[in-house]
Motif scaffolding. Sequence first.
Motif, PDB file in Angstrom:
ATOM      1  N   THR A  20       0.817  -1.152   0.194  1.00  0.00           N
ATOM      2  CA  THR A  20      -0.053   0.049  -0.148  1.00  0.00           C
ATOM      3  C   THR A  20       0.942   1.231  -0.105  1.00  0.00           C
ATOM      4  OG1 THR A  20      -1.824  -1.154   1.370  1.00  0.00           O
ATOM      5  CG2 THR A  20      -1.814   1.303   1.259  1.00  0.00           C
ATOM      6  N   ARG A  21       0.557   2.367  -0.891  1.00  0.00           N
ATOM      7  CA  ARG A  21       1.283   3.345  -0.889  1.00  0.00           C
ATOM      8  C   ARG A  21       0.268   4.846  -0.693  1.00  0.00           C
ATOM      9  NH1 ARG A  21       3.408   5.607  -4.921  1.00  0.00           N
ATOM     10  NH2 ARG A  21       4.913   6.500  -3.653  1.00  0.00           N
ATOM     11  N   PRO A  22       0.749   5.870  -0.208  1.00  0.00           N
ATOM     12  CA  PRO A  22      -0.089   7.041  -0.281  1.00  0.00           C
ATOM     13  C   PRO A  22      -0.402   7.502  -1.697  1.00  0.00           C
ATOM     14  CG  PRO A  22       2.118   7.298   0.477  1.00  0.00           C
ATOM     15  CD  PRO A  22       1.924   5.976   0.328  1.00  0.00           C
ATOM     16  N   THR A  23      -1.593   7.780  -1.966  1.00  0.00           N
ATOM     17  CA  THR A  23      -1.841   8.306  -3.070  1.00  0.00           C
ATOM     18  C   THR A  23      -1.515   9.909  -3.524  1.00  0.00           C
ATOM     19  OG1 THR A  23      -3.644   6.880  -3.343  1.00  0.00           O
ATOM     20  CG2 THR A  23      -3.739   8.788  -4.948  1.00  0.00           C
ATOM     21  N   PRO A  24      -0.665  10.245  -4.403  1.00  0.00           N
ATOM     22  CA  PRO A  24      -0.126  11.589  -4.329  1.00  0.00           C
ATOM     23  C   PRO A  24      -1.124  12.405  -4.930  1.00  0.00           C
ATOM     24  CG  PRO A  24       0.763  10.217  -6.297  1.00  0.00           C
ATOM     25  CD  PRO A  24      -0.258   9.437  -5.477  1.00  0.00           C
ATOM     26  N   LYS A  25      -1.024  13.856  -5.064  1.00  0.00           N
ATOM     27  CA  LYS A  25      -1.804  14.970  -5.676  1.00  0.00           C
ATOM     28  C   LYS A  25      -0.858  15.425  -7.186  1.00  0.00           C
ATOM     29  CE  LYS A  25      -5.472  15.333  -3.294  1.00  0.00           C
ATOM     30  NZ  LYS A  25      -7.023  15.563  -3.921  1.00  0.00           N
ATOM     31  N   PRO A  26      -1.560  15.517  -8.092  1.00  0.00           N
ATOM     32  CA  PRO A  26      -0.811  15.878  -9.233  1.00  0.00           C
ATOM     33  C   PRO A  26      -0.173  17.593  -8.943  1.00  0.00           C
ATOM     34  CG  PRO A  26      -3.323  16.078  -9.598  1.00  0.00           C
ATOM     35  CD  PRO A  26      -3.197  15.322  -8.307  1.00  0.00           C
ATOM     36  N   GLY A  27       0.753  17.608  -9.527  1.00  0.00           N
ATOM     37  CA  GLY A  27       1.442  18.966  -9.680  1.00  0.00           C
ATOM     38  C   GLY A  27       0.805  19.933 -10.719  1.00  0.00           C
ATOM     39  N   PRO A  28       1.080  21.098 -11.023  1.00  0.00           N
ATOM     40  CA  PRO A  28       0.531  22.110 -11.914  1.00  0.00           C
ATOM     41  C   PRO A  28       0.317  21.448 -13.270  1.00  0.00           C
ATOM     42  CG  PRO A  28       1.953  23.156 -10.744  1.00  0.00           C
ATOM     43  CD  PRO A  28       2.244  21.899  -9.979  1.00  0.00           C
ATOM     44  N   ASP A  29       1.463  20.680 -13.916  1.00  0.00           N
ATOM     45  CA  ASP A  29       1.326  20.073 -15.332  1.00  0.00           C
ATOM     46  C   ASP A  29       1.069  18.526 -15.108  1.00  0.00           C
ATOM     47  OD1 ASP A  29       2.127  22.764 -16.878  1.00  0.00           O
ATOM     48  OD2 ASP A  29       3.747  22.506 -15.783  1.00  0.00           O
ATOM     49  N   GLU A  30       0.489  18.273 -14.214  1.00  0.00           N
ATOM     50  CA  GLU A  30       0.558  16.615 -14.078  1.00  0.00           C
ATOM     51  C   GLU A  30      -0.973  16.087 -14.094  1.00  0.00           C
ATOM     52  OE1 GLU A  30       4.585  15.692 -11.639  1.00  0.00           O
ATOM     53  OE2 GLU A  30       2.766  15.865 -10.552  1.00  0.00           O
ATOM     54  N   PHE A 118       3.838   0.625 -12.347  1.00  0.00           N
ATOM     55  CA  PHE A 118       3.165  -0.781 -11.886  1.00  0.00           C
ATOM     56  C   PHE A 118       2.313  -0.266 -10.621  1.00  0.00           C
ATOM     57  CE2 PHE A 118       6.563  -3.191 -14.266  1.00  0.00           C
ATOM     58  CZ  PHE A 118       6.105  -3.021 -15.406  1.00  0.00           C
ATOM     59  N   GLN A 119       1.160   0.291 -10.600  1.00  0.00           N
ATOM     60  CA  GLN A 119       0.466   0.781  -9.414  1.00  0.00           C
ATOM     61  C   GLN A 119      -0.884   1.074  -9.769  1.00  0.00           C
ATOM     62  OE1 GLN A 119       2.220   3.947  -7.292  1.00  0.00           O
ATOM     63  NE2 GLN A 119       3.356   4.518  -8.959  1.00  0.00           N
ATOM     64  N   GLU A 120      -1.729   0.982  -8.992  1.00  0.00           N
ATOM     65  CA  GLU A 120      -3.234   1.501  -9.178  1.00  0.00           C
ATOM     66  C   GLU A 120      -3.294   2.925  -9.524  1.00  0.00           C
ATOM     67  OE1 GLU A 120      -5.557  -1.757  -6.596  1.00  0.00           O
ATOM     68  OE2 GLU A 120      -5.199   0.287  -5.626  1.00  0.00           O
ATOM     69  N   ARG A 121      -2.438   3.857  -9.044  1.00  0.00           N
ATOM     70  CA  ARG A 121      -2.541   5.244  -9.416  1.00  0.00           C
ATOM     71  C   ARG A 121      -1.204   5.804  -9.814  1.00  0.00           C
ATOM     72  NH1 ARG A 121      -7.142   3.678  -8.896  1.00  0.00           N
ATOM     73  NH2 ARG A 121      -8.737   4.639  -7.669  1.00  0.00           N
ATOM     74  N   CYS A 122      -1.314   6.411 -10.724  1.00  0.00           N
ATOM     75  CA  CYS A 122       0.258   6.991 -11.248  1.00  0.00           C
ATOM     76  C   CYS A 122       0.182   8.503 -11.615  1.00  0.00           C
ATOM     77  CB  CYS A 122       0.621   6.080 -12.314  1.00  0.00           C
ATOM     78  SG  CYS A 122       2.215   6.683 -13.317  1.00  0.00           S
ATOM     79  N   LEU A 123       1.066   9.136 -11.319  1.00  0.00           N
ATOM     80  CA  LEU A 123       1.425  10.510 -11.791  1.00  0.00           C
ATOM     81  C   LEU A 123       2.106  10.852 -13.094  1.00  0.00           C
ATOM     82  CD1 LEU A 123       2.459  12.604  -8.609  1.00  0.00           C
ATOM     83  CD2 LEU A 123       0.090  12.657  -9.764  1.00  0.00           C
ATOM     84  N   VAL A 124       1.633  11.446 -14.160  1.00  0.00           N
ATOM     85  CA  VAL A 124       2.203  11.758 -15.303  1.00  0.00           C
ATOM     86  C   VAL A 124       2.251  13.201 -15.667  1.00  0.00           C
ATOM     87  CG1 VAL A 124       1.674   9.355 -16.123  1.00  0.00           C
ATOM     88  CG2 VAL A 124       0.201  11.063 -16.861  1.00  0.00           C
ATOM     89  N   PRO A 125       3.202  13.603 -16.270  1.00  0.00           N
ATOM     90  CA  PRO A 125       3.135  15.039 -17.310  1.00  0.00           C
ATOM     91  C   PRO A 125       2.225  14.653 -18.359  1.00  0.00           C
ATOM     92  CG  PRO A 125       5.372  14.264 -17.079  1.00  0.00           C
ATOM     93  CD  PRO A 125       4.834  13.009 -16.675  1.00  0.00           C
ATOM     94  N   TRP A 126       1.192  15.933 -18.422  1.00  0.00           N
ATOM     95  CA  TRP A 126       0.101  15.841 -19.084  1.00  0.00           C
ATOM     96  C   TRP A 126       0.694  15.515 -20.761  1.00  0.00           C
ATOM     97  CZ3 TRP A 126      -0.208  19.178 -23.338  1.00  0.00           C
ATOM     98  CH2 TRP A 126       0.267  20.215 -23.372  1.00  0.00           C
TER      99      TRP A 126
END
Length: 390
Positions: A20-30, A118-126
């Motif tokens: 289990t990992r904490p789900t992050p919040k997206p940055g301005p361009d993410e 490889f996770q249920e939630r992932c941050l990416v640059p748009w």
Amino acid sequence: MTTHLAAVIPAKGQPFEVQTRPTPKPGPDEILIAVKSVALNPADNHMRNHGLFIPKYPTVIGFDISGLVLEIGAKVPTGGYTNDGVSDDQPSFQPGVTRVATYAASFWKSCGPDYGAFQERCLVPWQHAIPIFDENISWNEAATLPVAVEVALNAWDVMGIPRAGKTAPSAAVSPASTSGGTQKQNRNKNEALLIWGASSSVGTMGVQSAQLLRENLNSPFGTVYATAGLSNKSYIVSLGADRVFDYKDPQVVDAIVSAAEKDGFVIRHCFLATGQLAPCQAVLMAFLGRDRERVKARTAKIASAPIVHSDAEVLDGLETIFLMPSAVEEERLEHFCHVSTWLRENLAKRTIRPSPELRVVGKGLEAINSGLDMLLRGVSCEKLVVEVGE
């Protein structure tokens, strides 16, 4: 605190552990993506087994993602075009609505765990996210696209091949005659474009993008040559190759050179999708220093998806370039915007399709270890996919 599950590498050479990992919040361009499917790549094994690119553990890796946009940053575009996906150059992202295929950015984020696939939630640059408007493309199919398309288009860029832009045909293209047909009569199209290892994932997309270059009147390419196993020949032809050569044939280099000479082409550019560098070098060296009129030719180039080892032979007039997106952020993001535009346009026009055929190797993050083991044992003309979310 919101959490999600992730396949975490605890240490170099260790198998993934679902944690289990904490789900992050997206940055301005993410963008925060709810991951639906992931596709497996050879680099995943290099990273899991040998720690390639990873400066710190534990972490999350992986590159190919399909999923649903959950949250967006303040600078992420939210409007711009209609449902055809081609009305504007800039994509649009709507939380809870937009389906995307995404090339994960962990490599450019020091392998930070928030950015691995490889996770249920992932941050990416748009800029890395490609909206998928065609509901007929499944989550599994969408996951096979990002790396394959990026590597193929990067190959053409690094070899200095002009981008086709909006000159691509608006209808599906049929493969040309295997004899070269009328194309060899066009003196401006005097080159054959060679894809070595065409039955790999990036190789199949290399063939599809190459056939669009062939149809572009501004390109020098009049035909597409490819190597693959004989069992995959018909499939590679269906993607747009004009000739397919058996890479296992001990005389394959001579066969390619003889065919090009018969068809009236020279070979100065090769995309090495998978396989050995030496035979690619041998083919191009056969044409170095001459063209159809025996006039001194330009230098030849090989774009290599496999790592180019330090002991690789260096030949005069032949440049070999290892394929990696630029480390300069501005250049990398521009390149990914080009990938997004190209893929959206050609999916909408049905001039390309997801390739090769996919195989679902499991459901849930627990299946990634066994899927990568299967990939390590070898697959042919298949893309391995793990289903992550419903």
